[in-house]
Enzyme design. Structure first.
Site, short mmCIF file in Angstrom:
data_model
loop_
_atom_site.label_atom_id
_atom_site.label_comp_id
_atom_site.label_asym_id
_atom_site.label_seq_id
_atom_site.Cartn_x
_atom_site.Cartn_y
_atom_site.Cartn_z
N GLU A 161 54.60 -12.49 -62.99
CA GLU A 161 54.11 -13.39 -61.93
C GLU A 161 55.18 -13.83 -60.93
O GLU A 161 55.27 -15.01 -60.60
CB GLU A 161 53.44 -14.61 -62.56
N ASN A 203 54.43 -7.45 -64.43
CA ASN A 203 53.07 -7.90 -64.74
C ASN A 203 52.68 -9.04 -63.79
O ASN A 203 53.47 -9.95 -63.55
CB ASN A 203 53.07 -8.42 -66.19
N HIS A 240 42.41 -11.13 -64.54
CA HIS A 240 41.58 -12.29 -64.91
C HIS A 240 40.52 -12.45 -63.81
O HIS A 240 40.87 -12.80 -62.68
CB HIS A 240 42.44 -13.55 -64.99
N GLU A 269 45.63 -8.32 -69.40
CA GLU A 269 45.11 -9.62 -69.85
C GLU A 269 43.65 -9.77 -69.46
O GLU A 269 43.19 -10.84 -69.04
CB GLU A 269 45.93 -10.77 -69.24
N ASP A 271 40.04 -10.54 -68.80
CA ASP A 271 38.90 -11.39 -69.16
C ASP A 271 38.04 -11.58 -67.91
O ASP A 271 38.56 -11.56 -66.80
CB ASP A 271 39.29 -12.71 -69.83
C1 XIL Z 1 48.13 -18.37 -71.23
C2 XIL Z 1 47.73 -18.56 -72.69
O1 XIL Z 1 46.55 -17.83 -72.92
C3 XIL Z 1 47.51 -20.01 -72.98
O2 XIL Z 1 47.29 -20.22 -74.35
C4 XIL Z 1 48.70 -20.83 -72.52
O3 XIL Z 1 48.41 -22.20 -72.66
C5 XIL Z 1 49.05 -20.55 -71.08
O4 XIL Z 1 49.25 -19.16 -70.92
N1 XIL Z 1 48.97 -15.19 -67.35
C6 XIL Z 1 49.81 -14.84 -68.37
C7 XIL Z 1 49.57 -15.37 -69.73
O5 XIL Z 1 50.68 -14.00 -68.18
O6 XIL Z 1 50.76 -15.56 -70.44
C8 XIL Z 1 48.79 -16.66 -69.71
O7 XIL Z 1 48.49 -17.03 -71.05
C9 XIL Z 1 47.55 -16.50 -68.87
C10 XIL Z 1 47.89 -16.15 -67.44
#
Ligand code: XIL
Length: 443
Positions: A161, A203, A240, A269, A271
């Protein structure tokens, strides 16, 4: 006379299941051979299917049963982040992360490491650091953690990020960024030195839509790293999604364009908030987009059950709170087994327009190929010429045939067309130029 026509098309990918008959023995059709878990289904095409795992849930039998049955890659949801692994300067803590890694390795699952350097979830002592002391602390962290897990990690999210949202295309401001613009490549070089066998990924989120400035900015960074020999092997798209940020129509184009830089692409990641068939369709689309891109090597969902999710209220995962498979699960499984079709990327492909100058016995056609909202790397234009018409010359394209259905492909210097941009080629012919209606396909 000037005639202008426009059309665009792109071949749809169709997966066919073939029933084989041998004498009186009828073998089962391919669908009956389909694998029945996410991991096994993804493995059929050499890909993995992973999930984020929480160490605290490894004592939950419903959770662990699904994990062990369905997945062949794991990511520690929080346990490998900087605050978890280096709570005090120079004092490393791997207990929970090791628990996840050991669980995975003992069952033949692989591990994505997440994440070596990030502006979030830094330990308190690092949050207050700046400048060369922070740069040194960050590099030491990368080196120590990557060394601890050397040989056990399939791919590391080395940097997470680092780019800003919105239209700037700039780096995100952070204490790490303020140590100097080269902090990302420095982190990658340290990671490579510590674990030469791990794939090293950049990422990020909001990098799914090819037309977004953030996507373009990450693309340019990866392109620059490849050009200068900075060690980078993969790009992770967090992916996401929700109603405000849906799966973009050009998602596959984005995956393909990153892959074309010579890196693997991973959906890291995934979802998608929602429910029912709309959610299921979106998951299917994402899965098929990955399958359509050779270097998209796997998909990780960010948790197992909806109730495990970091945004549980959006029910964004493949299993409900009781561990039952949702429609979204079936959609992903079917897609991994070759089912379902996705319409071509909405804004993808090319359009073509021809303008013709004709005289009694012949004509010259000037043909303009325009990329959609995604860049293209190659194009082919097809004309169905009237009977009796013959092409006698071509410029700025490679031609096959001279009458009937004739195709022109880009030549070496004009296949790459940026989004929205055009290139021109031309040809000369004898006979009629009536009713010309070219089509264009691109890749
Ligand atoms: C999130 C986790 O799922 C949570 O449990 C935590 O509180 C915060 O981080 N991008 C990422 C992940 O790269 O590491 C994040 O994970 C979600 C967004």
């Amino acid at each position: 006379m000037t005639l202008t026509t426009t059309s665009g098309s792109r071949a749809a990918l169709v997966a066919a299941a073939v029933a084989i008959t041998a004498g009186a023995v009828v073998l089962a059709p391919a669908a009956a051979d389909a694998a029945t878990t996410l991991g096994a289904s993804a493995a059929q095409s050499g890909r993995y299917f992973g999930t984020a795992v929480s160490a605290g849930k490894l004592s939950d039998s419903t959770y662990v049963n699904i994990l062990n049955r369905e997945f062949d890659m794991v990511t520690a949801e929080n346990e490998m982040k900087m605050d978890a692994t280096e709570p005090n300067p120079g004092q490393f803590s791997y207990g929970n992360a090791d628990r996840i890694v050991n669980h995975a390795v003992a069952r033949g699952m692989r591990v994505r490491g997440h994440a070596l350097a990030w502006h979030q979830q830094q330990p308190g002592w690092m949050q207050s650091m700046e400048g060369s002391a922070l740069r040194q602390a960050m590099l030491n962290h990368v080196t120590q953690v990557a060394t601890h897990y050397r040989g056990k990690i399939y791919a590391w999210d080395v940097v997470n990020e680092a780019f800003a949202d919105g239209s700037s295309g700039a780096r995100r401001d952070s204490n790490l960024q303020r140590t100097g613009n080269d902090w990302i490549e420095a982190a990658f070089r340290a990671a490579r030195a510590a674990d030469p066998g791990a794939k090293l990924c950049y990422n990020d989120y909001n990098t799914d839509d090819w037309s977004h400035a953030k996507t373009q900015a990450v693309y340019r960074m990866v392109q620059d790293f490849k050009a200068r020999g900075v060690p980078i092997d993969c790009v992770g798209l967090q992916s996401h999604f929700n109603a405000a940020s849906p799966v973009p129509g050009n998602y596959q184009t984005t995956l393909q364009n990153f892959a074309d830089l010579g890196v693997d692409v991973q959906i890291t990641e995934l979802d998608i908030e929602g429910s029912g068939s709309a959610q299921a369709d979106a998951f299917g689309r994402v899965t098929r987009a990955c399958l359509a891109v050779t270097r998209c090597t796997g998909i990780t969902v960010w948790g197992i059950r909806d109730t495990d999710s970091w945004r549980a209220s959006g029910t964004p995962l493949l299993f409900d709170g009781s561990g039952n498979k949702k429609a979204a699960y079936t959609s992903v499984l079917d897609a991994l087994n070759g089912g379902g079709t996705t319409p071509p990327d909405e804004s993808d492909g090319c359009t073509v327009a021809a303008s013709v100058n004709a005289w009694n016995t012949g004509f010259v056609a000037t043909v303009r190929v325009t990329a959609g909202s995604a860049a293209i790397n190659a194009w082919t234009v097809t004309f169905a010429l009237p009977t009796g018409t013959t092409v006698t010359g071509t410029w700025n394209a490679e031609r096959s045939g001279d009458s009937g259905t004739v195709q022109w492909k880009n030549t070496t210097y004009n296949g790459n067309v940026a989004a929205g941009q055009s290139v021109e080629f031309g040809f000369q012919g004898t006979g009629s130029s009536a009713g010309l209606s070219p089509t264009c396909v691109s890749s």
